[in-house]
Write a protein that holds these residues in place. Structure first.
Motif, PDB file in Angstrom:
ATOM      1  N   PHE A 226       0.829  -1.073   0.009  1.00 28.93           N
ATOM      2  CA  PHE A 226       0.014  -0.018  -0.127  1.00 28.93           C
ATOM      3  C   PHE A 226       0.831   1.325   0.013  1.00 28.93           C
ATOM      4  CE2 PHE A 226      -3.536  -2.588   1.850  1.00 28.93           C
ATOM      5  CZ  PHE A 226      -4.467  -2.549   0.712  1.00 28.93           C
ATOM      6  N   LEU A 227       2.004   1.395   0.724  1.00 33.97           N
ATOM      7  CA  LEU A 227       2.942   2.168   0.602  1.00 33.97           C
ATOM      8  C   LEU A 227       3.411   2.767  -0.791  1.00 33.97           C
ATOM      9  CD1 LEU A 227       4.518   4.539   2.361  1.00 33.97           C
ATOM     10  CD2 LEU A 227       6.294   2.511   2.314  1.00 33.97           C
ATOM     11  N   PHE A 228       3.515   1.601  -1.518  1.00 29.65           N
ATOM     12  CA  PHE A 228       4.103   2.057  -3.044  1.00 29.65           C
ATOM     13  C   PHE A 228       3.016   2.611  -3.586  1.00 29.65           C
ATOM     14  CE2 PHE A 228       7.705  -0.712  -2.352  1.00 29.65           C
ATOM     15  CZ  PHE A 228       8.694  -0.210  -3.246  1.00 29.65           C
ATOM     16  N   MET A 229       1.918   2.161  -3.587  1.00 29.18           N
ATOM     17  CA  MET A 229       0.603   2.683  -4.097  1.00 29.18           C
ATOM     18  C   MET A 229       0.158   4.021  -3.821  1.00 29.18           C
ATOM     19  SD  MET A 229      -2.228  -0.653  -4.337  1.00 29.18           S
ATOM     20  CE  MET A 229      -1.904  -1.887  -5.660  1.00 29.18           C
ATOM     21  N   GLY A 230       0.464   4.205  -2.421  1.00 25.09           N
ATOM     22  CA  GLY A 230       0.268   5.769  -1.991  1.00 25.09           C
ATOM     23  C   GLY A 230       1.195   6.759  -2.533  1.00 25.09           C
ATOM     24  N   VAL A 231       2.507   6.350  -2.456  1.00 24.67           N
ATOM     25  CA  VAL A 231       3.348   7.083  -3.088  1.00 24.67           C
ATOM     26  C   VAL A 231       3.234   7.450  -4.599  1.00 24.67           C
ATOM     27  CG1 VAL A 231       6.006   7.043  -3.485  1.00 24.67           C
ATOM     28  CG2 VAL A 231       5.281   6.460  -1.440  1.00 24.67           C
ATOM     29  N   SER A 232       2.762   6.451  -5.251  1.00 25.61           N
ATOM     30  CA  SER A 232       2.194   6.909  -6.734  1.00 25.61           C
ATOM     31  C   SER A 232       1.140   7.975  -6.825  1.00 25.61           C
ATOM     32  CB  SER A 232       2.068   5.277  -7.219  1.00 25.61           C
ATOM     33  OG  SER A 232       1.713   5.789  -8.747  1.00 25.61           O
ATOM     34  N   SER A 233       0.274   7.724  -5.959  1.00 23.25           N
ATOM     35  CA  SER A 233      -0.774   8.469  -5.963  1.00 23.25           C
ATOM     36  C   SER A 233      -0.694   9.750  -5.372  1.00 23.25           C
ATOM     37  CB  SER A 233      -2.092   7.987  -5.169  1.00 23.25           C
ATOM     38  OG  SER A 233      -2.407   6.693  -5.569  1.00 23.25           O
ATOM     39  N   ILE A 234       0.163  10.122  -4.451  1.00 16.23           N
ATOM     40  CA  ILE A 234       0.726  11.206  -3.908  1.00 16.23           C
ATOM     41  C   ILE A 234       1.364  12.059  -5.128  1.00 16.23           C
ATOM     42  CG2 ILE A 234       2.125  12.381  -2.209  1.00 16.23           C
ATOM     43  CD1 ILE A 234       1.343  10.335  -0.324  1.00 16.23           C
ATOM     44  N   TYR A 235       2.195  11.407  -5.799  1.00 19.95           N
ATOM     45  CA  TYR A 235       2.913  12.012  -6.795  1.00 19.95           C
ATOM     46  C   TYR A 235       2.058  12.356  -7.944  1.00 19.95           C
ATOM     47  CZ  TYR A 235       6.351  12.552 -10.723  1.00 19.95           C
ATOM     48  OH  TYR A 235       7.003  13.086 -11.741  1.00 19.95           O
ATOM     49  N   MET A 236       1.065  11.681  -8.172  1.00 18.75           N
ATOM     50  CA  MET A 236      -0.065  11.954  -9.213  1.00 18.75           C
ATOM     51  C   MET A 236      -0.705  13.171  -8.645  1.00 18.75           C
ATOM     52  SD  MET A 236       0.556  10.414 -11.978  1.00 18.75           S
ATOM     53  CE  MET A 236      -0.994  10.939 -12.872  1.00 18.75           C
ATOM     54  N   TYR A 237      -0.974  13.313  -7.445  1.00 15.97           N
ATOM     55  CA  TYR A 237      -1.994  14.331  -7.045  1.00 15.97           C
ATOM     56  C   TYR A 237      -1.407  15.741  -7.524  1.00 15.97           C
ATOM     57  CZ  TYR A 237      -4.627  17.273  -3.917  1.00 15.97           C
ATOM     58  OH  TYR A 237      -5.544  18.195  -3.384  1.00 15.97           O
ATOM     59  N   PHE A 238      -0.144  15.862  -7.401  1.00 14.54           N
ATOM     60  CA  PHE A 238       0.840  17.130  -7.627  1.00 14.54           C
ATOM     61  C   PHE A 238       1.013  17.215  -8.932  1.00 14.54           C
ATOM     62  CE2 PHE A 238       1.471  16.601  -3.130  1.00 14.54           C
ATOM     63  CZ  PHE A 238       0.765  17.700  -2.683  1.00 14.54           C
ATOM     64  N   ALA A 239       0.726  16.353  -9.908  1.00 16.19           N
ATOM     65  CA  ALA A 239       1.104  16.143 -11.436  1.00 16.19           C
ATOM     66  C   ALA A 239       0.117  16.644 -12.312  1.00 16.19           C
ATOM     67  CB  ALA A 239       1.653  14.874 -11.850  1.00 16.19           C
ATOM     68  N   PHE A 240      -0.960  16.871 -11.808  1.00 14.16           N
ATOM     69  CA  PHE A 240      -2.181  17.291 -12.526  1.00 14.16           C
ATOM     70  C   PHE A 240      -2.014  18.686 -13.085  1.00 14.16           C
ATOM     71  CE2 PHE A 240      -4.366  13.387 -10.723  1.00 14.16           C
ATOM     72  CZ  PHE A 240      -4.529  12.722 -11.625  1.00 14.16           C
TER      73      PHE A 240
END
Length: 298
Positions: free
Chosen positions: A149-163
């Motif tokens: 879940f940590l790997f998935m969470g890091v990916s989602s946090i990165y995407m949140y600021f990438a939009f």
């Protein structure tokens, strides 16, 4: 020796196949056909529901050669593994947001966007390496699930600021690698966790559930959830943005509408990603407090 087909079990396969076809049709075309306002959606939903009911009844009535022994779910590890597996696949469906952003905000062509998927292979290898390392160290399943879940969470946090309005294709390598690494950790460990102390007679049923959820049911449902979720939020933001703009005074109406649609897309995807982050955090906490046994290590 000639292979003899067990025709008595053909009905089970046809019923489950019918259910899966109906499920995929409804989840894929539901939004396009306005869900149950469509006659075809209602028909496929009814056929799928009846097929599933008859399939379950056959499993309960058969005395041998079951595809699914329902009392398998009396074992704690089985239903915990099934829930974690389903949730991880649904979270992985958030990849649709990466694809959407790539098509809208990146100047890359379709061939370059397709090549971007190659980085998922790297993520799978990283996830495999992490899984093997943690298993070699005999780490507790709690730690392995949390890491996934940590790997998935890091990916989602990165995407949140990438939009944003414009993005380079190379900027999406990081989330693609991380989300696939987290997914592979789940794939490689969840099944092993579910089979702890599981009697051999339930092996076929457990494999059936894993394949059913991974290859058919949950990917279709997960993609439907995210596509419908983002669609409705997009409509909300379009209406909200239009209400704040006086279109009659706009000299370049087409450009203005294009900008509004783009901003509504980005806002809806960012909001959806934000909620996904909170759900991943919630599932991470749940994996830490689940009632494991002390001997349950990888």
């Amino acid at each position: 020796e000639p292979f003899n087909v067990d025709w008595n079990r053909m009905a089970d396969m046809l019923l489950m196949g019918t259910f899966l076809v109906c499920l995929c049709y409804v989840s894929t075309f539901g939004k396009v056909l306005d869900w149950f306002d469509s006659t075809s959606i209602r028909i496929f939903s009814l056929i799928g529901f009846l097929s599933a009911i008859v399939f379950v009844m056959l499993q309960l009535l058969r005395k041998k050669n079951h595809y699914l022994l329902l009392d398998m779910f009396c074992y704690r590890n089985v239903w915990i593994a099934s829930i974690l597996f389903i949730v991880s696949i649904i979270f992985n469906s958030s990849n649709i947001l990466i694809t959407n952003l790539t098509h809208v905000a990146s100047p890359a062509n379709d061939m370059q966007i397709g090549e971007q998927s190659r980085w998922a292979i790297l993520g799978l290898f990283i996830g495999l390496a992490v899984s093997l390392w943690m298993a070699k160290r005999k780490m507790h399943f709690r730690s392995i699930f949390f890491t996934a879940f940590l790997f998935m969470g890091v990916s989602s946090i990165y995407m949140y600021f990438a939009f944003q309005n414009e993005i380079l294709l190379q900027q999406l390598i990081f989330p693609t690698v991380f989300v696939n690494a987290g997914l592979l950790i789940f794939y490689s460990v969840v099944a092993a966790f579910g089979m702890i102390k599981l009697p051999p007679k339930y092996l076929v049923s457990f494999v059936f559930v894993m394949i059913l959820t991974r290859n058919a049911m949950i990917p279709s449902i997960g993609n439907s959830i995210y596509s419908n979720w983002t669609y409705h939020r997009q409509q909300f933001y379009i209406e909200d943005f239009i209400s704040k703009v006086d279109l009659e005074k706009e000299n370049h109406l087409a450009e203005t509408m294009h900008s509004l649609v783009l901003q509504s897309n980005l806002a809806s995807w960012k909001e959806t990603t934000g909620y996904t982050i909170w759900m991943i955090i919630g599932m991470s906490i749940i994996t830490l407090i689940l009632p494991y046994h002390k001997e349950e290590t990888s």
